[in-house]
Write an enzyme that holds these catalytic residues in place. Structure first.
Site, PDB file in Angstrom:
ATOM      1  N   HIS A 119      -7.330   1.949 -14.296  1.00  0.00           N
ATOM      2  CA  HIS A 119      -7.958   2.013 -12.964  1.00  0.00           C
ATOM      3  C   HIS A 119      -8.176   3.468 -12.547  1.00  0.00           C
ATOM      4  O   HIS A 119      -9.295   3.866 -12.181  1.00  0.00           O
ATOM      5  CB  HIS A 119      -7.049   1.292 -11.965  1.00  0.00           C
ATOM      6  CG  HIS A 119      -7.536   1.293 -10.560  1.00  0.00           C
ATOM      7  ND1 HIS A 119      -7.996   0.147  -9.937  1.00  0.00           N
ATOM      8  CD2 HIS A 119      -7.610   2.279  -9.619  1.00  0.00           C
ATOM      9  CE1 HIS A 119      -8.348   0.436  -8.696  1.00  0.00           C
ATOM     10  NE2 HIS A 119      -8.116   1.725  -8.475  1.00  0.00           N
ATOM     11  N   GLU A 120      -7.121   4.268 -12.612  1.00  0.00           N
ATOM     12  CA  GLU A 120      -7.232   5.665 -12.195  1.00  0.00           C
ATOM     13  C   GLU A 120      -8.052   6.491 -13.188  1.00  0.00           C
ATOM     14  O   GLU A 120      -8.786   7.396 -12.790  1.00  0.00           O
ATOM     15  CB  GLU A 120      -5.839   6.277 -12.019  1.00  0.00           C
ATOM     16  CG  GLU A 120      -4.995   5.620 -10.934  1.00  0.00           C
ATOM     17  CD  GLU A 120      -5.658   5.651  -9.568  1.00  0.00           C
ATOM     18  OE1 GLU A 120      -6.450   6.588  -9.305  1.00  0.00           O
ATOM     19  OE2 GLU A 120      -5.396   4.753  -8.759  1.00  0.00           O
ATOM     20  N   HIS A 167     -11.627   5.996 -12.289  1.00  0.00           N
ATOM     21  CA  HIS A 167     -11.971   6.795 -11.117  1.00  0.00           C
ATOM     22  C   HIS A 167     -12.315   8.230 -11.560  1.00  0.00           C
ATOM     23  O   HIS A 167     -13.333   8.796 -11.152  1.00  0.00           O
ATOM     24  CB  HIS A 167     -10.789   6.858 -10.139  1.00  0.00           C
ATOM     25  CG  HIS A 167     -10.647   5.661  -9.265  1.00  0.00           C
ATOM     26  ND1 HIS A 167     -11.715   4.979  -8.720  1.00  0.00           N
ATOM     27  CD2 HIS A 167      -9.532   5.029  -8.794  1.00  0.00           C
ATOM     28  CE1 HIS A 167     -11.263   3.980  -7.982  1.00  0.00           C
ATOM     29  NE2 HIS A 167      -9.946   3.989  -8.013  1.00  0.00           N
TER      30      HIS A 167
END
Length: 213
Positions: free
Chosen positions: A20-21, A24
């Site tokens: 997820h990060e 980003h």
């Protein structure tokens, strides 16, 4: 069974928050913002993404005190600078959406992998039963991560998406909530998290049907 299921959730959670990060950081990098790259966050190494509270303390508390021994948490937010992006108004929304969409993609891929393995009937890692249990748990936790991060609570990803559609005055009012965002998230986890999970039961059932036929 409960202990094994909890381990599956923890592994799925770690995979989910790291990717997820990372996404980003990757999308921000593609949009021209090198802040995450300079901060060492454009990596699949879990260590730079670990948050002492969200990745360690909150999952531990939930495991110990929730009836289903759920593991849930988040990683350290990736630093971004919208003004370094090609389109400072639009691109932060794309960066925000990259995280939840990654979690939904992980869940979809895990379910498909489980279906293929079940149909082939061969599991190179040992028991097919345990593999399907893991894939089911990991897919579920990534669905939860995806929807949780879409909640319009600062600093969750959903708040950045909502801000895009607000007028300048409404945006300033909404941004005033930011200092209280962490408190709102904790209240949500303590009092509403179990209902949030129940709302996703139809999706969990669909994942189960894909995995187990």
């Amino acid at each position: 069974m409960e202990a094994r299921q909890t381990i599956y959730y923890v592994i799925g959670l770690l995979i989910g928050v790291v990717l997820h990060e990372y996404m980003h950081a990757r999308i921000a990098d593609l949009m021209g913002d090198k802040t995450a790259r300079r901060a060492g966050r454009l990596t699949l190494n879990p260590i730079p993404h670990i948050d002492p509270y969200g990745t360690v303390l909150v999952p531990l508390v939930l495991i110990l005190f929730t009836p289903g021994h759920w593991a849930f948490g988040w990683a350290k937010p990736v630093p971004i600078n919208p003004y370094s992006m090609k389109n400072p108004r639009r691109d932060p929304v794309l960066v925000a959406l990259a995280g939840p969409l990654t979690n939904f993609s992980i869940a979809f891929i895990l379910a498909l992998v489980g279906m293929v393995v079940r149909l082939v009937g061969v599991n190179p890692f040992g028991s097919l039963k345990y593999l399907l249990e893991f894939l089911n748990a990991a897919a579920q936790i990534n669905v939860i991560l995806g929807f949780f991060n879409l909640l319009p609570i600062p600093p969750l990803d959903g708040s950045h998406v909502l801000e895009y559609f607000l007028s300048p005055n409404a945006r300033r009012t909404y941004e005033a909530l930011a200092p209280y965002g962490f408190i709102i998230v904790i209240v949500f986890l303590v009092f509403l998290f179990q209902y949030f999970i129940l709302w996703m039961n139809p999706i969990f059932n669909l994942i189960g049907r894909i995995l187990y036929g």
